[in-house]
Write a protein that holds these residues in place. Structure first.
Motif, PDB file in Angstrom:
ATOM      1  N   PRO A 177      26.911  33.631  34.771  1.00 50.74           N
ATOM      2  CA  PRO A 177      27.574  32.686  33.841  1.00 50.74           C
ATOM      3  C   PRO A 177      27.640  32.946  32.466  1.00 50.74           C
ATOM      4  O   PRO A 177      27.024  33.734  31.790  1.00 50.74           O
ATOM      5  N   LYS A 178      28.997  32.552  31.982  1.00 52.04           N
ATOM      6  CA  LYS A 178      29.559  32.763  30.524  1.00 52.04           C
ATOM      7  C   LYS A 178      30.017  34.405  30.407  1.00 52.04           C
ATOM      8  O   LYS A 178      30.394  34.744  29.529  1.00 52.04           O
ATOM      9  N   ARG A 221      32.819  37.306  31.250  1.00 56.79           N
ATOM     10  CA  ARG A 221      33.990  37.276  31.136  1.00 56.79           C
ATOM     11  C   ARG A 221      34.740  38.194  32.057  1.00 56.79           C
ATOM     12  O   ARG A 221      34.427  39.640  31.839  1.00 56.79           O
ATOM     13  N   GLN A 273      44.794  26.069  39.007  1.00 58.07           N
ATOM     14  CA  GLN A 273      43.832  26.508  38.299  1.00 58.07           C
ATOM     15  C   GLN A 273      44.119  27.129  37.102  1.00 58.07           C
ATOM     16  O   GLN A 273      44.904  27.921  37.148  1.00 58.07           O
ATOM     17  N   ASP A 307      41.005  30.698  31.305  1.00 57.93           N
ATOM     18  CA  ASP A 307      40.030  30.491  30.348  1.00 57.93           C
ATOM     19  C   ASP A 307      40.783  30.259  28.969  1.00 57.93           C
ATOM     20  O   ASP A 307      41.512  31.312  28.447  1.00 57.93           O
ATOM     21  N   ASN A 324      36.074  30.001  38.621  1.00 56.41           N
ATOM     22  CA  ASN A 324      35.898  28.677  37.707  1.00 56.41           C
ATOM     23  C   ASN A 324      34.816  27.893  38.117  1.00 56.41           C
ATOM     24  O   ASN A 324      34.077  27.055  37.614  1.00 56.41           O
ATOM     25  N   VAL A 328      31.837  28.929  39.362  1.00 56.32           N
ATOM     26  CA  VAL A 328      30.690  29.418  38.905  1.00 56.32           C
ATOM     27  C   VAL A 328      30.447  29.414  37.625  1.00 56.32           C
ATOM     28  O   VAL A 328      29.485  30.137  37.267  1.00 56.32           O
ATOM     29  N   GLY A 329      31.573  29.053  36.709  1.00 56.17           N
ATOM     30  CA  GLY A 329      31.177  29.265  35.629  1.00 56.17           C
ATOM     31  C   GLY A 329      31.796  30.464  34.568  1.00 56.17           C
ATOM     32  O   GLY A 329      31.041  30.880  33.474  1.00 56.17           O
ATOM     33  N   VAL A 330      32.412  31.259  35.404  1.00 54.99           N
ATOM     34  CA  VAL A 330      32.644  32.551  34.796  1.00 54.99           C
ATOM     35  C   VAL A 330      34.207  32.526  34.198  1.00 54.99           C
ATOM     36  O   VAL A 330      35.016  31.968  34.897  1.00 54.99           O
ATOM     37  N   SER A 331      34.349  32.890  32.965  1.00 56.85           N
ATOM     38  CA  SER A 331      35.761  32.670  32.216  1.00 56.85           C
ATOM     39  C   SER A 331      36.518  33.950  32.622  1.00 56.85           C
ATOM     40  O   SER A 331      36.185  35.074  33.002  1.00 56.85           O
TER      41      SER A 331
END
Length: 232
Positions: A61-62, A64, A96, A99, A156, A158-161
């Motif tokens: 997570p977080k 890039r 979709q 980021d 998106n 799983v919170g990955v930019s």
């Protein structure tokens, strides 16, 4: 400015696009992002992202992820060799988004070299110039590829930019060979159908090869520029 443009992983379709990005990373001093070759096409990519034993490296997570490669133009505004940064991808009425912060930072680094675009992802090769223009007009999309929407939907969730940077390899004024049958179910290229598809349409094939070589050279150059400019 530390962490101005942190990139953990670069994903690039396997084959010529991956090799171009590898060349762009040659000679870069300091650390470079993890580079991963991905399959061509929506279904093979989704299967790879879900099942690859190494995908834990870009599921933090977080983190890039930058997706790079080539694409086709659906608009007169974008021609061979143009660098484009995606704002979003559409597929069958769904959308979709990339980021926004990551994309803005990429755009800032590239200054006037890249255009912000809306993209269409297709599950087949869009080879006809007439269809390209029709899709561009009806969907208000600028470019087309075969992986963008799938990657964005997956990451998106799983919170990955994600940022997507591509280079236009074919315009919307000319047909290219229909090479859909040359893409295997695992997302690799099959040399024999690829060659047959090229031979059936020699003028279109020559134009595609010339455009691809131009785009791949730009892809190599923009990779080198970005990685040298980024601040870790």
């Amino acid at each position: 400015m530390p962490n101005f443009l942190s990139i953990n992983t670069i994903l690039v379709p396997q084959g010529a696009e991956y090799k171009a990005v590898c060349r762009g990373l040659n000679g870069v001093t300091g650390s470079i992002p993890t580079l991963v070759a991905i399959p061509l096409g929506m279904k093979p990519l989704l299967k790879y992202l879900q099942q690859s034993p190494g995908n834990g490296q870009f599921l933090v997570p977080k983190s890039r992820v930058l997706i790079m490669g080539i694409c086709g133009s659906l608009s007169d505004r974008h021609t061979v060799g143009d660098i484009v940064l995606y704002q979003d991808c559409v597929y069958q009425g769904k959308q979709q988004e990339c980021d926004r912060t990551f994309t803005a930072q990429l755009h800032s680094c590239l200054s006037q070299k890249a255009s912000l675009v809306k993209s269409l992802t297709s599950d087949r090769v869009i080879w006809s110039a007439a269809e390209k223009r029709h899709l561009g007009e009806t969907l208000a999309a600028d470019v087309v590829d075969m992986e963008g929407f799938t990657a964005l939907e997956f990451f998106n969730a799983v919170g990955v930019s994600v940022g997507i940077l591509r280079v236009v390899s074919d315009d919307c004024q000319h047909n290219i060979p229909d090479l859909t049958s040359a893409i295997n179910s695992d997302g690799s290229l099959n040399p024999l159908p690829l060659a047959m598809g090229m031979l059936r349409q020699p003028l279109a094939a020559t134009r595609l090869i010339r455009g691809s070589l131009t785009a791949l050279k730009v892809l190599e150059q923009v990779t080198n520029l970005l990685i040298n400019l980024r601040h870790i």
